[in-house]
Structure formats: structure tokens, C-alpha cells
Design an enzyme around this catalytic site. Structure first.
Site, PDB file in Angstrom:
ATOM      1  N   ASP A 103       0.817  -1.212   0.000  1.00 35.48           N
ATOM      2  CA  ASP A 103       0.000   0.000   0.000  1.00 35.48           C
ATOM      3  C   ASP A 103       0.850   1.261   0.000  1.00 35.48           C
ATOM      4  OD1 ASP A 103      -2.730  -0.744  -0.128  1.00 35.48           O
ATOM      5  OD2 ASP A 103      -2.513  -1.665   1.844  1.00 35.48           O
ATOM      6  N   CYS A 113       6.238  -6.089   5.962  1.00 37.46           N
ATOM      7  CA  CYS A 113       5.470  -7.277   5.587  1.00 37.46           C
ATOM      8  C   CYS A 113       4.860  -7.154   4.202  1.00 37.46           C
ATOM      9  CB  CYS A 113       4.401  -7.584   6.629  1.00 37.46           C
ATOM     10  SG  CYS A 113       3.213  -6.256   6.850  1.00 37.46           S
TER      11      CYS A 113
HETATM   12  C1  PEP Z   1       0.830  -4.043   2.548  1.00 34.55           C
HETATM   13  O1  PEP Z   1       0.028  -3.159   2.266  1.00 34.55           O
HETATM   14  O2  PEP Z   1       2.029  -4.012   2.248  1.00 34.55           O
HETATM   15  C2  PEP Z   1       0.375  -5.231   3.277  1.00 34.55           C
HETATM   16  C3  PEP Z   1       1.229  -6.119   3.720  1.00 34.55           C
HETATM   17  O3  PEP Z   1      -0.952  -5.393   3.466  1.00 34.55           O
HETATM   18  P1  PEP Z   1      -1.985  -5.877   2.337  1.00 34.55           P
HETATM   19  O4  PEP Z   1      -1.184  -6.401   1.155  1.00 34.55           O
HETATM   20  O5  PEP Z   1      -2.796  -6.944   2.981  1.00 34.55           O
HETATM   21  O6  PEP Z   1      -2.731  -4.640   2.031  1.00 34.55           O
HETATM   22 MG    MG Z   2      -1.892  -2.992   3.190  1.00 32.41          MG
END
Ligand code: PEP
Ligand code: MG
Length: 572
Positions: free
Chosen positions: A457, A504
Site C-alpha cells: 500500500d 510485511c
Molecule cells: C501491505 O500493504 O504491504 C500489506 C502487507 O498489506 P496488504 O497487502 O494486505 O494490504
Molecule cells: Mg496494506
């Protein structure tokens, strides 16, 4: 012919098909004369004893030839045998209905299986294989049927079976059975778990392929992609032989690293942890040497169903993972991140022009506190087990963070009042995935126990480029200097405040980004399980000092392409 199933154990196998015939156990119902009921019960108890002895022997053999963890599967079988609910129900039926032991076993087993099947939990449903295994063992003893032997296998074969019980799997000779294909089963059936530990490439869930195949057909098993090719062309065989050789060489090398520390040659240690969506993924993470879970995307528990998951269901799903990882290894559970590209049809969410900029994640949870509170209760209750941490997604302002913590506090008070145990010192962290937060990281760092950078994001919001829109994908640039500066700032702010910082987003598992992130001082890298060992191999041969120099150099460069080429060249 090409067939697709579920990948259960990765790797490639080529060879002739061997069909394991099911030795069908026929049970006939008969009435036991009243005066013989006691001796019928004795017959049952004798069978229990024999089965327990046999299982102890298999358990010991498994411990010696495969491993202690796999041997525990047979402890589970022994527990089924010893479970008074199971054996008690059988004895009860023998007495009450005057049924013969075999029929009573079949009845009780089917009742339990029916109960398992009705549970909305794949992990429990798959434990049905254990119960079937145990009841078949009992019936074989009572009926004098010899256990089916796999000893007829004398050459290297690919084993095809409708289903494979854990005991069948434990008897397999790894030198003879080079691949496994079954009609039923999922990734967490014990046979699949064992196939993975024995490193026999396996594809399960092939539906009726086993009925279509002929003994001796030449097959290729692509365990990595979950594919099976029957009587393939010479060209395909050649290409798969190449894949097999390369895979083997790589795997042998990487395997040595499963329980090795993720430490650079100059002694800098990082954590390599996994991203998961459900308890089943956690098993794969363990076998890939994950040092914990860095992101448990709980929204998957809410998807593919008609209603919100209950507190109890969630509690079980969180506890299962916490228990799997134990006290030593942290499991970061992220509160619900629904919205954006993940809608819930049963939630009546508003139609939005820009869902990624809309009613999503913590915004929704702070509005629908009923949903949020149920989840927090489940997470808190599960925190009494293992080492759980809580993480909020999509925090944009300090007010949101404080708002979420306020809800958390009221839920804690509620549990205290109900004397329900939870970890009073539960660590609470937040995702850094909105540029406003990355810029203000020093302020947020004072309020949380850890950060986790969500680059998936953070990149889309920094570059104003929808992560799901391929027309603007050229702007989705992990190596854009703006993003690298934001990441550097977040890491510095976290360390200044004395808190850990993880990442992450997918970038954490990217081997070209890795040296830069390591050099910038990232403490924890959370990625898909299959990326962990390659990342560990990299850390262990890259001095931290060199990574720091790489990071310093790329932060002077303007062009993402230039950065990519530079890092790759430095890592050769
Ligand atoms: C991110 O945004 O990097 C993340 C790990 O969350 P998601 O991909 O679930 O939005
Ligand atoms: Mg995210």
C-alpha cells in the site's frame, strides 16, 4: 494429458505409475447373544491393545526414520484409541444394541466423521483421516485382515492412491516412491504434511485421476505447481528432467538452513518470518524455517462465507497458530483489513469511487465496533497461548490509533471482569502503509510497540498508482527514491524510539530489495513461506557492512532502474 490438483509437497518426480489398491474392509452386522456380550467387549478391548502396540511400533520407527515431529502423528492416533468418548461409545453400542464389535466401531466412527465434516474448519475436517486410520486398524485386527503392504514396490515409482493414510505414508520407502498423487486430501492432511517432511513431491485433490490412470503409465509429478502429466512428450520429459536437477541442487543447499540463524557473516541478526492467511499456511511456514509469523491476514477468515466468523471460530484459528509457534516465536495478528480490493458481500459495504481511498481496514473497524470488538476478544483470548502480538492496519492519524487502543482497553476490561485469561502485556503495533504516517513516524513510534511497513500500500499511496491497475503499473516502483527515503525515515524513527521495525509487504521477500533493506537496518522481514530459505541464504553470505554501503549508494541514485542494476551487480 495434463491434470491440475493441489500442490502438497513441492519438487518434481518422473516415473511409472503404481496403483495402490484399496483393500476394502467389509463389515457385516450381526446380533450378539446376551450371554456373550461381556466376551464381545473383551474382544474389542483386545483389538484396542493390539492396535496400540502396533501404533507404538510405527511411532518408534517413524521417529527413527523420519523425525520426532512426524512420530507425534501416531501419538494422536493412540490418543484416539485411548479416548473414552470413542471407545466408550463403542462399548455402549455393543451393550445397548447387542451389535457385534465391528458394526459398533463402524457406527461410532461414522458418527464422529459426520460431526467433523459439519465443522467449518478445514484443519478439523482433515483430522478425520486419523480417525479413519484408527478404525481401519481396529477392524483389520478383528477381521484378521493383514495390513496392506507396500513392499511389493521394488522399483522407483510414482504412487497413485485414492487416499493415503498417515500409516501408509510412514511405511513408504523414500528410495522407491519418488512421487505421490491422491484423489483426495488437502495441504494439511497428515499425509501431505508427511510427504513434505519426507520431501516426496506430491499432488493431492486430483478428484478421479487415480481411476483414469493405468499401472505403468509414465507420469510427471510437478509438486510445485500441483500438476500431473500422464504419458508426456519426450520434450516435456527432457524439460522436467532439467527442472528436477536444478531444483534438487538448490534444495539440498537451502535445506541446511532451516534451523540456522538469519545472521550476516559479520554477526548482524534479523528475523525472517512468514505472511499467512490461515492456520494451514502456518504449517508451511514452519517447514520453511519461519522464525515466527510477521503478518496473519485475518480477513481470509471472513471471506468465502455468508456471515461473519464467530468469536469462537476466530479464537480457534488464532490459537492454533500461536500454539504451533510456541512461546519463543511471535505471531503478529493483524486486525481486519477489509475493503479496498477485498470486499465482503454480506457486509453491505458502500459502493465507492475509490475503494482503496475509502472505507477500509481500521476505518471500518472503528465504525463497526461490534465486528472489531468480537475480533479483539478472540485475539486477546488466544494471547493466553504462545506469543501473540496485535497489529492495526491502515492507521492514518494518531486519533485512529488512540481510538483503536480505546476499544482494545474496553475489551480487556470486559475479559478481566469475566475472569477470562489473556496476555496483559500484549504488544500492540501498527502498519506503516500510508505516507502521512511514514512522514510522522517519530510521533507514532512513541505510541506503539512495533512498526510493520506495508509496502504494497505504501507504494500505491506514495506514487498515486492503484496497485491493481496494470495500466499504471509502471509507476508502481519499489525502488523509487521517494519510497526508499520514506522507508529509511521509518526505520530511523523506530530505532530512535527504541522499537522494532518490520516489513510485511511483498518488497520484504524481494531478493534485490533485500540488501538495501538490510543495510537500512530493518529488523524483521515478513514474506511468503517459500521465500524464507532463499532470503536466509542471502543474509548469511552478505556482510551487514556491505549492505549498508549498498543502501548508502542507492539512496544517492535517481533512477529505479539504475538501483536495480547496481544491486544485482553488487550481489553477483
Ligand atoms: C501491505 O500493504 O504491504 C500489506 C502487507 O498489506 P496488504 O497487502 O494486505 O494490504
Ligand atoms: Mg496494506
Amino acid at each position: 494429458m495434463e491434470y491440475t490438483g493441489i500442490s502438497a509437497a513441492s519438487g518434481y518426480a518422473l516415473g511409472p505409475a503404481f496403483l495402490l489398491q484399496d483393500s476394502k474392509i467389509q463389515v457385516v452386522k450381526s446380533e450378539v447373544p446376551k450371554e456373550n456380550l461381556n466376551s464381545e467387549i473383551l474382544r474389542f478391548e483386545e483389538a484396542l491393545g493390539k492396535a496400540a502396540h502396533e501404533l507404538e511400533a510405527i511411532k518408534e520407527k517413524t521417529r527413527q526414520t523420519i523425525g520426532a515431529e512426524e512420530a507425534e502423528i501416531f501419538s494422536a492416533h493412540i490418543m484416539v484409541l485411548e479416548d473414552p468418548e470413542y471407545s466408550g461409545a463403542i462399548k455402549e453400542l455393543i451393550r445397548a444394541e447387542a451389535w457385534n464389535t465391528e458394526w459398533a466401531i463402524q457406527e461410532v466412527t461414522n458418527r464422529f466423521l459426520g460431526l467433523f465434516a459439519s465443522m467449518d474448519n478445514e484443519y478439523i475436517r482433515e483430522r478425520a483421516a486419523d480417525l479413519r486410520d484408527v478404525s481401519n486398524r481396529l477392524l483389520r485386527h478383528l477381521l484378521g485382515i493383514r495390513s496392506q503392504s507396500l513392499s511389493e514396490i521394488t522399483e522407483k515409482v510414482v504412487l497413485f492412491a485414492h487416499d493415503l493414510t498417515p500409516s501408509d505414508t510412514a511405511q513408504l520407502d523414500k528410495d522407491k516412491v519418488v512421487g505421490i498423487v491422491t484423489n483426495i486430501g488437502g495441504r494439511t492432511s497428515h499425509s501431505a504434511i508427511m510427504a513434505r517432511s519426507m520431501e516426496i513431491p506430491a499432488v493431492v485433490g486430483m478428484q478421479d485421476l487415480v481411476e483414469k490412470i493405468k499401472a505403468g503409465d509414465f507420469v510427471i509429478v510437478d509438486g510445485s505447481e500441483g500438476k500431473v502429466f500422464v504419458n508426456p512428450t519426450e520434450d516435456l520429459i527432457k524439460s522436467y528432467k532439467g527442472k528436477q536437477t536444478r531444483y534438487e541442487a538448490q534444495r539440498q543447499e537451502l535445506k541446511k538452513l532451516v534451523s540456522q540463524p538469519s545472521m550476516t557473516p559479520d554477526g548482524h541478526q534479523v528475523e525472517l518470518v512468514a505472511n499467512i492467511g490461515n492456520p494451514q499456511d502456518a504449517l508451511v511456514a514452519v517447514t520453511n524455517g519461519a522464525e515466527g509469523i510477521g503478518l496473519y491476514r485475518t480477513e481470509f477468515l471472513y471471506m468465502g462465507r455468508q456471515e461473519l466468523p464467530s468469536e469462537e471460530e476466530q479464537f480457534e484459528a488464532y490459537k492454533a497458530v500461536a500454539v504451533m509457534f510456541g512461546k519463543e516465536h511471535p505471531v503478529v495478528i493483524r486486525s481486519l483489513d477489509i475493503g479496498g480490493d477485498k470486499a465482503l458481500p454480506y457486509l453491505d459495504m458502500p459502493k465507492e469511487m475509490n475503494p482503496f481511498l475509502g472505507y477500509r481496514a481500521i476505518r471500518l473497524c472503528l465504525d463497526r465496533t461490534d465486528i472489531f470488538r468480537t475480533q479483539l476478544r478472540a485475539i486477546l483470548r488466544a494471547s493466553a497461548y504462545g506469543n501473540i502480538r496485535l497489529m492495526y492496519p491502515m492507521i492514518a492519524t494518531l486519533e485512529e490509533l488512540k481510538g483503536a487502543n480505546k476499544v482494545l482497553e474496553t475489551v480487556k476490561q470486559e475479559l478481566l471482569a469475566e475472569t477470562i485469561p489473556f496476555n496483559k502485556g500484549l504488544e500492540v503495533g501498527m502498519m506503516v502503509e500510508i505516507p502521512a504516517v511514514a512522514v510522522m513516524a517519530d510521533r507514532f513510534a512513541k505510541e506503539v510497540d512495533f512498526f510493520s511497513i506495508g509496502t504494497n500500500d505504501l507504494i500505491q499511496y506514495t506514487m498515486a498508482a492503484d496497485r491493481t491497475n496494470e495500466t499504471v503499473s509502471y509507476l508502481y516502483q519499489p525502488f523509487n527514491l521517494a519510497l526508499l527515503r520514506l522507508i529509511r525515515g521509518v526505520i530511523e524513527a523506530a530505532h530512535k524510539a527504541g522499537i522494532r521495525v518490520a516489513m510485511c509487504g511483498e518488497m520484504a521477500g524481494d531478493l534485490t530489495a533485500f540488501p538495501i533493506l538490510l543495510g537500512l537496518g530493518l529488523d524483521e522481514f515478513s514474506m511468503s513461506a517459500s521465500s524464507i530459505l532463499p532470503a536466509r541464504a542471502l543474509v548469511r553470505q552478505l556482510p551487514w557492512r556491505k549492505a549498508q554501503l549498498i543502501a548508502e549508494a542507492v539512496l544517492e541514485m535517481d533512477n529505479p532502474q539504475e538501483i536495480d542494476v547496481y544491486v544485482k551487480q553488487k550481489m553477483q
